[in-house]
Write an enzyme that holds these catalytic residues in place. Sequence first.
Site, PDB file in Angstrom:
ATOM      1  N   GLY A  19     -34.265   9.261  11.928  1.00 38.50           N
ATOM      2  CA  GLY A  19     -34.332   7.909  11.734  1.00 38.50           C
ATOM      3  C   GLY A  19     -35.681   7.705  12.131  1.00 38.50           C
ATOM      4  O   GLY A  19     -36.239   8.305  12.843  1.00 38.50           O
ATOM      5  N   LYS A  48     -32.928   6.768   0.715  1.00 37.34           N
ATOM      6  CA  LYS A  48     -32.229   7.218   2.466  1.00 37.34           C
ATOM      7  C   LYS A  48     -31.426   5.057   2.464  1.00 37.34           C
ATOM      8  O   LYS A  48     -31.039   5.020   1.185  1.00 37.34           O
ATOM      9  CB  LYS A  48     -32.395   7.154   3.224  1.00 37.34           C
ATOM     10  N   GLU A  70     -34.649  22.317   2.711  1.00 39.33           N
ATOM     11  CA  GLU A  70     -34.692  21.231   3.507  1.00 39.33           C
ATOM     12  C   GLU A  70     -34.093  21.567   4.622  1.00 39.33           C
ATOM     13  O   GLU A  70     -33.384  21.311   4.071  1.00 39.33           O
ATOM     14  CB  GLU A  70     -34.590  19.456   2.949  1.00 39.33           C
ATOM     15  N   ASN A 110     -37.448   9.682  -1.040  1.00 40.13           N
ATOM     16  CA  ASN A 110     -36.325   9.073  -0.284  1.00 40.13           C
ATOM     17  C   ASN A 110     -36.741   8.759   0.092  1.00 40.13           C
ATOM     18  O   ASN A 110     -36.051   8.607   1.507  1.00 40.13           O
ATOM     19  CB  ASN A 110     -35.647  10.452  -0.372  1.00 40.13           C
ATOM     20  N   GLU A 116     -27.282  15.149   4.232  1.00 37.94           N
ATOM     21  CA  GLU A 116     -26.888  13.721   4.194  1.00 37.94           C
ATOM     22  C   GLU A 116     -25.663  14.110   3.770  1.00 37.94           C
ATOM     23  O   GLU A 116     -24.707  13.659   4.564  1.00 37.94           O
ATOM     24  CB  GLU A 116     -27.766  12.767   4.366  1.00 37.94           C
ATOM     25  N   SER A 144     -39.287  15.364   7.319  1.00 35.65           N
ATOM     26  CA  SER A 144     -40.336  15.215   8.044  1.00 35.65           C
ATOM     27  C   SER A 144     -42.132  14.948   8.344  1.00 35.65           C
ATOM     28  O   SER A 144     -42.970  14.793   8.873  1.00 35.65           O
ATOM     29  CB  SER A 144     -40.365  15.360   9.815  1.00 35.65           C
ATOM     30  N   HIS A 192     -28.443  17.033  -0.743  1.00 35.70           N
ATOM     31  CA  HIS A 192     -29.069  16.613   0.239  1.00 35.70           C
ATOM     32  C   HIS A 192     -27.800  17.027   1.855  1.00 35.70           C
ATOM     33  O   HIS A 192     -26.917  16.300   0.996  1.00 35.70           O
ATOM     34  CB  HIS A 192     -29.646  15.048   0.303  1.00 35.70           C
TER      35      HIS A 192
HETATM   36  P1  PGA Z   1     -37.790  13.009   6.175  1.00 34.86           P
HETATM   37  O1  PGA Z   1     -36.214  12.974   5.493  1.00 34.86           O
HETATM   38  O2  PGA Z   1     -39.054  12.520   5.621  1.00 34.86           O
HETATM   39  O3  PGA Z   1     -37.277  11.340   6.912  1.00 34.86           O
HETATM   40  O4  PGA Z   1     -37.399  13.248   7.206  1.00 34.86           O
HETATM   41  C1  PGA Z   1     -36.294  14.380   3.959  1.00 34.86           C
HETATM   42  C2  PGA Z   1     -35.427  14.042   3.579  1.00 34.86           C
HETATM   43  O5  PGA Z   1     -34.468  13.791   3.796  1.00 34.86           O
HETATM   44  O6  PGA Z   1     -35.399  14.053   2.642  1.00 34.86           O
END
Ligand code: PGA
Length: 258
Positions: free
Chosen positions: A174, A12, A166, A10, A96, A217, A94
């Site tokens: 970030g 983003k 998640e 992903n 976000e 992460s 997601h």
């Molecule tokens: P990240 O993001 O690996 O940067 O923590 C995972 C996600 O939001 O799908």
Amino acid sequence: MERKPLIVANWKMYLSAKESILVAQSFVKMLRDEPVDIIISPSYPLLSAMKEICEGTSVEVAAQDIHFLESGAYTGDVSVGEVKDFVRHVIVGHSERRKYHGDTDEIVALKTKLALKNGIHPIVCVGESFEEHESGATIEIIREQVNRVLVDLSLLDFPRITFAYEPVWAISAGPGLEAKQPEAQEVAEIINLIRKIISGAGGNKYMDKMRVLYGGSVTAKTVKTFVSEPGVDGALVGGASTKPAELVAIIREVALLV
Ligand code: PGA
């Protein structure tokens, strides 16, 4: 592993158009015949270019979201009809999108249904916030989020869905912003719970077919800890997936478990 593992990258809003293309080109060049399903998810304007770059490789493309309606006066939004020529998958729910765009469980369920109606496989993200985690509400939140998606669906649609657990507090905000990490066993327990919820809604037959991923992460160093737990079918990777060598390293770590 019972099911073929899956890694979803992903991206983003991390990369420019030029960078996305360079990352994708160098990534697909590094791949061999990996025993892992791979999906990359760039921003909307890159979907067409990604489709071209991934053609003839084993890599598939996902949109990062879709609107919950087919069409309408929604400036700046993107409909399923606008992405469906380029992708086989879409990420919905997601954290976000839930946090910054007001996606409720109801909206996530509508997006899932609309994707399925249009022949696109939804990757549905679920997860509790830090406060919910600390107050012991995780199980209840996951139950609500998963059930809300499944309740409206035909059983035949179940195997076309992937869930990603998640925990919101484990997702990096970030580059250089490290997030806390859950224990691998904790992740396995929640993923097991998701399978039980699926089984409650549709029976064991479906539970065994559907993949459930972990996200938060994940790096090449940590992926094995999570994916070697029983029932964890792969990972949804954000930040680390924007570097081609790191993404390949993540895939190779998972391949070793097959
Ligand atoms: P990240 O993001 O690996 O940067 O923590 C995972 C996600 O939001 O799908």
